[in-house]
Design a protein around this motif. Sequence first.
Motif, PDB file in Angstrom:
ATOM      1  N   PRO A 166      54.918  -1.952   1.537  1.00  0.00           N
ATOM      2  CA  PRO A 166      54.856  -2.274   2.969  1.00  0.00           C
ATOM      3  C   PRO A 166      55.896  -1.561   3.837  1.00  0.00           C
ATOM      4  N   ASN A 167      57.003  -1.101   3.253  1.00  0.00           N
ATOM      5  CA  ASN A 167      58.060  -0.451   4.036  1.00  0.00           C
ATOM      6  C   ASN A 167      57.859   1.058   4.178  1.00  0.00           C
ATOM      7  N   ILE A 168      56.644   1.533   3.975  1.00  0.00           N
ATOM      8  CA  ILE A 168      56.386   2.974   3.986  1.00  0.00           C
ATOM      9  C   ILE A 168      56.801   3.631   5.305  1.00  0.00           C
ATOM     10  N   ASP A 169      56.715   2.894   6.434  1.00  0.00           N
ATOM     11  CA  ASP A 169      57.041   3.491   7.734  1.00  0.00           C
ATOM     12  C   ASP A 169      58.532   3.764   7.909  1.00  0.00           C
ATOM     13  N   SER A 170      59.361   3.194   7.050  1.00  0.00           N
ATOM     14  CA  SER A 170      60.807   3.384   7.183  1.00  0.00           C
ATOM     15  C   SER A 170      61.340   4.478   6.258  1.00  0.00           C
ATOM     16  N   ILE A 171      60.445   5.107   5.491  1.00  0.00           N
ATOM     17  CA  ILE A 171      60.887   6.148   4.553  1.00  0.00           C
ATOM     18  C   ILE A 171      60.017   7.391   4.684  1.00  0.00           C
ATOM     19  N   GLN A 172      60.477   8.454   4.060  1.00  0.00           N
ATOM     20  CA  GLN A 172      59.657   9.638   3.858  1.00  0.00           C
ATOM     21  C   GLN A 172      60.032  10.236   2.505  1.00  0.00           C
ATOM     22  N   PHE A 173      59.283  11.237   2.072  1.00  0.00           N
ATOM     23  CA  PHE A 173      59.522  11.824   0.755  1.00  0.00           C
ATOM     24  C   PHE A 173      59.978  13.272   0.895  1.00  0.00           C
ATOM     25  N   ASP A 174      60.887  13.668   0.010  1.00  0.00           N
ATOM     26  CA  ASP A 174      61.358  15.054  -0.021  1.00  0.00           C
ATOM     27  C   ASP A 174      61.312  15.535  -1.464  1.00  0.00           C
ATOM     28  N   ILE A 175      60.202  16.155  -1.818  1.00  0.00           N
ATOM     29  CA  ILE A 175      60.024  16.633  -3.188  1.00  0.00           C
ATOM     30  C   ILE A 175      60.448  18.088  -3.338  1.00  0.00           C
ATOM     31  N   MET A 176      60.365  18.852  -2.234  1.00  0.00           N
ATOM     32  CA  MET A 176      60.616  20.291  -2.314  1.00  0.00           C
ATOM     33  C   MET A 176      62.097  20.624  -2.457  1.00  0.00           C
ATOM     34  N   ASN A 177      62.969  19.756  -1.920  1.00  0.00           N
ATOM     35  CA  ASN A 177      64.409  20.016  -1.998  1.00  0.00           C
ATOM     36  C   ASN A 177      65.107  19.171  -3.059  1.00  0.00           C
ATOM     37  N   SER A 178      64.329  18.490  -3.879  1.00  0.00           N
ATOM     38  CA  SER A 178      64.907  17.617  -4.897  1.00  0.00           C
ATOM     39  C   SER A 178      65.143  18.375  -6.199  1.00  0.00           C
ATOM     40  N   ASN A 179      66.209  17.988  -6.903  1.00  0.00           N
ATOM     41  CA  ASN A 179      66.515  18.585  -8.204  1.00  0.00           C
ATOM     42  C   ASN A 179      65.920  17.792  -9.365  1.00  0.00           C
ATOM     43  N   CYS A 180      65.231  16.689  -9.048  1.00  0.00           N
ATOM     44  CA  CYS A 180      64.625  15.878 -10.107  1.00  0.00           C
ATOM     45  C   CYS A 180      63.557  16.689 -10.846  1.00  0.00           C
ATOM     46  N   LYS A 181      63.469  16.460 -12.142  1.00  0.00           N
ATOM     47  CA  LYS A 181      62.461  17.157 -12.935  1.00  0.00           C
ATOM     48  C   LYS A 181      61.060  16.719 -12.509  1.00  0.00           C
ATOM     49  N   LYS A 182      60.156  17.675 -12.512  1.00  0.00           N
ATOM     50  CA  LYS A 182      58.798  17.409 -12.042  1.00  0.00           C
ATOM     51  C   LYS A 182      57.770  17.580 -13.162  1.00  0.00           C
ATOM     52  N   ASP A 183      58.239  17.569 -14.411  1.00  0.00           N
ATOM     53  CA  ASP A 183      57.345  17.833 -15.545  1.00  0.00           C
ATOM     54  C   ASP A 183      56.150  16.885 -15.576  1.00  0.00           C
ATOM     55  N   ARG A 184      56.427  15.583 -15.426  1.00  0.00           N
ATOM     56  CA  ARG A 184      55.345  14.605 -15.512  1.00  0.00           C
ATOM     57  C   ARG A 184      54.372  14.767 -14.353  1.00  0.00           C
ATOM     58  N   LEU A 185      54.889  15.009 -13.147  1.00  0.00           N
ATOM     59  CA  LEU A 185      54.008  15.233 -12.001  1.00  0.00           C
ATOM     60  C   LEU A 185      53.116  16.452 -12.232  1.00  0.00           C
ATOM     61  N   GLN A 186      53.691  17.513 -12.775  1.00  0.00           N
ATOM     62  CA  GLN A 186      52.911  18.719 -13.042  1.00  0.00           C
ATOM     63  C   GLN A 186      51.800  18.438 -14.051  1.00  0.00           C
ATOM     64  N   GLU A 187      52.122  17.655 -15.082  1.00  0.00           N
ATOM     65  CA  GLU A 187      51.110  17.292 -16.080  1.00  0.00           C
ATOM     66  C   GLU A 187      49.954  16.527 -15.440  1.00  0.00           C
ATOM     67  N   ILE A 188      50.296  15.569 -14.581  1.00  0.00           N
ATOM     68  CA  ILE A 188      49.263  14.753 -13.935  1.00  0.00           C
ATOM     69  C   ILE A 188      48.366  15.616 -13.052  1.00  0.00           C
ATOM     70  N   PHE A 189      48.973  16.511 -12.276  1.00  0.00           N
ATOM     71  CA  PHE A 189      48.178  17.327 -11.357  1.00  0.00           C
ATOM     72  C   PHE A 189      47.298  18.329 -12.100  1.00  0.00           C
ATOM     73  N   LEU A 190      47.746  18.801 -13.251  1.00  0.00           N
ATOM     74  CA  LEU A 190      46.888  19.669 -14.063  1.00  0.00           C
ATOM     75  C   LEU A 190      45.707  18.878 -14.628  1.00  0.00           C
ATOM     76  N   GLU A 191      45.937  17.602 -14.942  1.00  0.00           N
ATOM     77  CA  GLU A 191      44.839  16.738 -15.376  1.00  0.00           C
ATOM     78  C   GLU A 191      43.842  16.534 -14.232  1.00  0.00           C
ATOM     79  N   ILE A 192      44.364  16.329 -13.023  1.00  0.00           N
ATOM     80  CA  ILE A 192      43.496  16.154 -11.856  1.00  0.00           C
ATOM     81  C   ILE A 192      42.662  17.410 -11.618  1.00  0.00           C
ATOM     82  N   LYS A 193      43.262  18.572 -11.859  1.00  0.00           N
ATOM     83  CA  LYS A 193      42.514  19.829 -11.736  1.00  0.00           C
ATOM     84  C   LYS A 193      41.308  19.821 -12.670  1.00  0.00           C
ATOM     85  N   GLU A 194      41.522  19.414 -13.920  1.00  0.00           N
ATOM     86  CA  GLU A 194      40.427  19.379 -14.887  1.00  0.00           C
ATOM     87  C   GLU A 194      39.346  18.389 -14.465  1.00  0.00           C
TER      88      GLU A 194
END
Length: 295
Positions: free
Chosen positions: A105-133
């Motif tokens: 419910p608090n979505i209006d008070s936040i935003q996301f910054d994935i492009m400037n983050s140093n967090c590993k994105k391995d799992r996200l990449q795996e999921i999106f490749l699955e979505i591609k298939e």
Amino acid sequence: MNNVIYEKINLNPNLPALLGYFGKENTDVKRHYYIHSHWHRSIEINFVTEGELMGFINGKSISAKSGDFVLVNSGDVHEFEKYQGKLCGVVILVLSYDFIKKVYPNIDSIQFDIMNSNCKKDRLQEIFLEIKEFSLNKNELDYIKINSYIYEILYILLTNYRIQKEDNYTNNYFKYKERQKEILIYISENYKKELTLEHISKHFYMSSEYFSRKFHKWFGVTYKAYLNNFRLSKAYEDIINSDDNIQDIASFHGFSNIKSFISVFKQKYNMTPLKYRKYFKASKNNQKENKKWKQ
């Protein structure tokens, strides 16, 4: 995409999202693709699987290569482009604002910054490749698995890429977005007319200097460059999909004369409109011949 400024997202059946894949498997590599500046309240995530995706988000230039994510927050004005002859594979996931609001419910008070983050994105990449298939090889029950991926993606975003907005950010943000929307709609509805800087700035009760400065800040390009690019993208479709006279096409889409149209076209495609039409038709014929030989 048509003259879409505020884009209403049509969700996939049984999913709180719109998803798809665009790449060499299902699009014409030789074609130029341009998605005009627009915005929506949904959150859009683009994962580049190969090649390069170019564009602007809130006036800032972006260039994403294979393995990169491009995230568009709610209300961000954005446009994307793929140049002719260059590979670009992109998995697109647009998460419904209403769905996110119910889950968080608090979505209006936040935003996301994935492009400037140093967090590993391995799992996200795996999921999106699955979505591609899933996008390329559709199955009746895919939506069950994809729904689980959507919840996991949202969980990853909220735990790793969430940042707090400043006080009063939301109200001011959407106030400016409304003005931007009005300007883009006006251009899309009147681009065939003589839309000088003086004319459009007067229409929105601004001085030419102030309008020009704001436009560049909001969209990352000058007003003249945006208008020419918008007109060119419309004329491009007629160049490759019709045998209409080049001068008639230029005039129909708002160019004051054939000389200015050819000049703008050559800057983008490195050849005249007539040569490009011949080149494009020849490449299409070659593709058809190659398919016959493969069969």
